[in-house]
Scaffold this motif. Structure first.
Motif, mmCIF file in Angstrom:
data_model
loop_
_atom_site.group_PDB
_atom_site.id
_atom_site.type_symbol
_atom_site.label_atom_id
_atom_site.label_comp_id
_atom_site.label_asym_id
_atom_site.label_seq_id
_atom_site.Cartn_x
_atom_site.Cartn_y
_atom_site.Cartn_z
ATOM 1 N N UNK A 194 -5.445 45.401 -84.162
ATOM 2 C CA UNK A 194 -4.391 45.606 -85.168
ATOM 3 C C UNK A 194 -3.072 46.026 -84.528
ATOM 4 N N UNK A 195 -2.976 45.942 -83.206
ATOM 5 C CA UNK A 195 -1.687 46.197 -82.553
ATOM 6 C C UNK A 195 -0.705 45.117 -82.997
ATOM 7 N N UNK A 196 0.593 45.407 -83.031
ATOM 8 C CA UNK A 196 1.556 44.476 -83.635
ATOM 9 C C UNK A 196 1.449 43.034 -83.150
ATOM 10 N N UNK A 233 -8.057 58.375 -83.777
ATOM 11 C CA UNK A 233 -8.393 57.750 -82.496
ATOM 12 C C UNK A 233 -7.929 56.294 -82.436
ATOM 13 N N UNK A 234 -7.233 55.856 -83.465
ATOM 14 C CA UNK A 234 -6.707 54.485 -83.540
ATOM 15 C C UNK A 234 -5.193 54.594 -83.735
ATOM 16 N N UNK A 235 -4.424 54.745 -82.657
ATOM 17 C CA UNK A 235 -2.979 54.992 -82.779
ATOM 18 C C UNK A 235 -2.237 53.987 -83.648
ATOM 19 N N UNK A 236 -2.627 52.718 -83.589
ATOM 20 C CA UNK A 236 -1.913 51.707 -84.364
ATOM 21 C C UNK A 236 -2.173 51.813 -85.862
ATOM 22 N N UNK A 237 -3.137 52.631 -86.248
ATOM 23 C CA UNK A 237 -3.408 52.845 -87.674
ATOM 24 C C UNK A 237 -2.182 53.422 -88.374
ATOM 25 N N UNK A 238 -1.374 54.184 -87.656
ATOM 26 C CA UNK A 238 -0.183 54.805 -88.250
ATOM 27 C C UNK A 238 0.771 53.765 -88.819
ATOM 28 N N UNK A 295 -2.019 37.736 -94.565
ATOM 29 C CA UNK A 295 -1.027 38.769 -94.289
ATOM 30 C C UNK A 295 -1.588 39.771 -93.293
ATOM 31 N N UNK A 296 -0.818 40.167 -92.285
ATOM 32 C CA UNK A 296 -1.296 41.167 -91.337
ATOM 33 C C UNK A 296 -1.292 42.555 -91.956
ATOM 34 N N UNK A 297 -2.071 43.467 -91.365
ATOM 35 C CA UNK A 297 -2.139 44.841 -91.861
ATOM 36 C C UNK A 297 -1.074 45.726 -91.231
ATOM 37 N N UNK A 298 -0.707 45.447 -89.987
ATOM 38 C CA UNK A 298 0.233 46.294 -89.258
ATOM 39 C C UNK A 298 1.668 45.924 -89.650
ATOM 40 N N UNK A 299 2.429 46.912 -90.112
ATOM 41 C CA UNK A 299 3.794 46.645 -90.565
ATOM 42 C C UNK A 299 4.682 46.111 -89.447
#
Length: 401
Positions: free
Chosen positions: A322-324, A134-139, A337-341
């Motif tokens: 956590x969106x980019x 349910x958290x698309x940006x988790x990918x 450091x951010x979590x989202x690549x």
């Protein structure tokens, strides 16, 4: 710059009786998978999103949920409100234990929990498993931050990674020569920098001594700097007592430590990357490394309160934060450091992610992330009892004198 992450780990909750197990986190470095050594309350994650409830109460470290009140140019709450219709109320906290106590009130929907608090929240039933689908940006979250001991239990996710960093060996290049490569620079009783060394002001700093001993005194058998039996714990405490006369100050406010480095009161110490950046930016010649032994550090996680009445808004917040673009904004403002690549392509400073080693899994694997010591040894030993955080807190008082 953000306000200080003041007194981040000043004191641990002292657990008694069978509650001791409920205070635990488990494991050390980023290479370890989730598994806590305790059985959490049986709770189910949210199955599907509903209609946004129109409100969200956020409990966060300063700098993680800025709404323009500190700096009108720093505001990622208002766009979220406009996108979702979820009116956000932000409450900041100064220590992990303050966050734990506030979460028990049931007044908050999401919390940004550090590794010394996250699994205590799981064990107490104050947060529930998270349905990452349910958290698309988790990918797009870096794999080396997923399904780890501080954000999951038995491969069940309890939160969404947000950001991380290391506690670095830091020095004035014009005062400390040659450049140090080991924590020995801070622990050698014969150091020429006596009275000019800064250490972190928290019981968790005992883990830094344990990490040093793990590499330099292998006969102690330390495998995890947060899992110390009586002999190992005594050795770490004795090392810090030996270090005490070398210390100019124990810091909890990174801006105050930065000032100490700038004016020369400190020339060597443990610090965060943001401290280095701020100090360098104001003209002081500062350098920092993860030394040969590795380092302690933190990895923060957004978690959903079990008692939340606004869970759809909570999930939308976790996906948004956590969106980019937003994760990049928070990381740059906060200093981690951010979590989202994909956040690395959104930073205003093109070199930001290189500076913070955001995509470097090998660098991350050198970090032993903060975790709460418990009597049940976190390294898997069952033939001895380890010192819990209450013991660490009492010892820290003795160390500081």
């Amino acid at each position: 710059m953000r306000n200080s992450r003041t007194l981040r780990l000043l004191a641990g909750l002292v657990c008694v009786g069978t509650a001791i197990a409920a205070c635990g986190t488990s494991s050390t470095s980023s290479s370890n998978a989730g598994g806590a050594g305790f059985t959490p309350p049986k709770l189910e994650p949210m199955a599907q999103l509903g209609q946004p409830e129109g409100a969200l109460n956020v409990l966060a470290w300063p700098g993680y949920a800025e709404n323009g009140s500190n700096d009108p140019n720093v505001n990622w709450v208002t766009p979220f409100e406009q996108q979702t219709g979820c009116k956000v109320n932000v409450k900041t906290f100064g220590t992990s234990d303050e966050a734990l106590n506030l979460m028990k009130t049931g007044e908050y929907d999401v919390v940004s929990a550090s590794g010394d608090a996250s699994l205590r929240l799981v064990a107490s039933g104050d947060v529930e498993p998270v349905n990452t689908s349910l958290v698309p940006n988790y990918a797009d979250v870096f794999d080396f931050l997923k399904n780890k001991s501080w954000n999951s239990v038995n491969n069940v996710s309890y939160g969404i990674p947000h950001g991380w960093g290391a506690n670095l060996l830091t020095w004035r290049t014009d005062k400390v020569q040659p450049a140090p490569t080991s924590w020995s620079a801070m622990f050698d009783p014969n150091t020429p920098y006596k009275g000019k060394i800064s250490g972190y002001d928290s019981p968790i700093y005992i883990a830094d001594a344990a990490l040093y001993l793990m590499k330099h005194n292998p006969e102690l058998g330390i495998k995890n700097p947060y899992a110390l039996d009586d002999k190992q714990f005594t050795a770490a405490v004795d090392l810090l007592k030996q270090q005490r006369p070398l210390i100019s100050e124990y810091w909890s406010d990174y801006l105050k430590e930065s000032q100490a480095f700038k004016n020369g009161d400190s020339v060597l110490g443990t610090a965060w990357q943001v401290t280095v950046n701020v100090t360098q930016g104001e003209g002081a010649p500062l350098q920092a490394i993860v030394p040969s032994e590795g380092a302690t550090g933190w990895s923060d996680t957004w978690m959903v309160a079990t008692k939340s009445q606004h869970k759809t808004c909570a999930y939308k917040w976790m996906d948004y934060i956590i969106s980019p673009k937003v994760n990049a904004q928070v990381a740059e403002y906060f200093g981690e450091a951010p979590a989202n690549s994909k956040a690395c392509g959104q930073t205003t400073d093109a070199t930001f992610c290189d500076t913070y080693h955001a995509s470097d899994s090998a660098y991350a694997s050198q970090i032993y992330y903060w975790t709460t010591p418990i009597a049940q040894c976190l390294d898997g030993r069952t033939d001895v009892q380890c010192k819990d955080y209450g013991d660490w807190t009492r010892a820290w008082t003795e160390i500081k004198g």
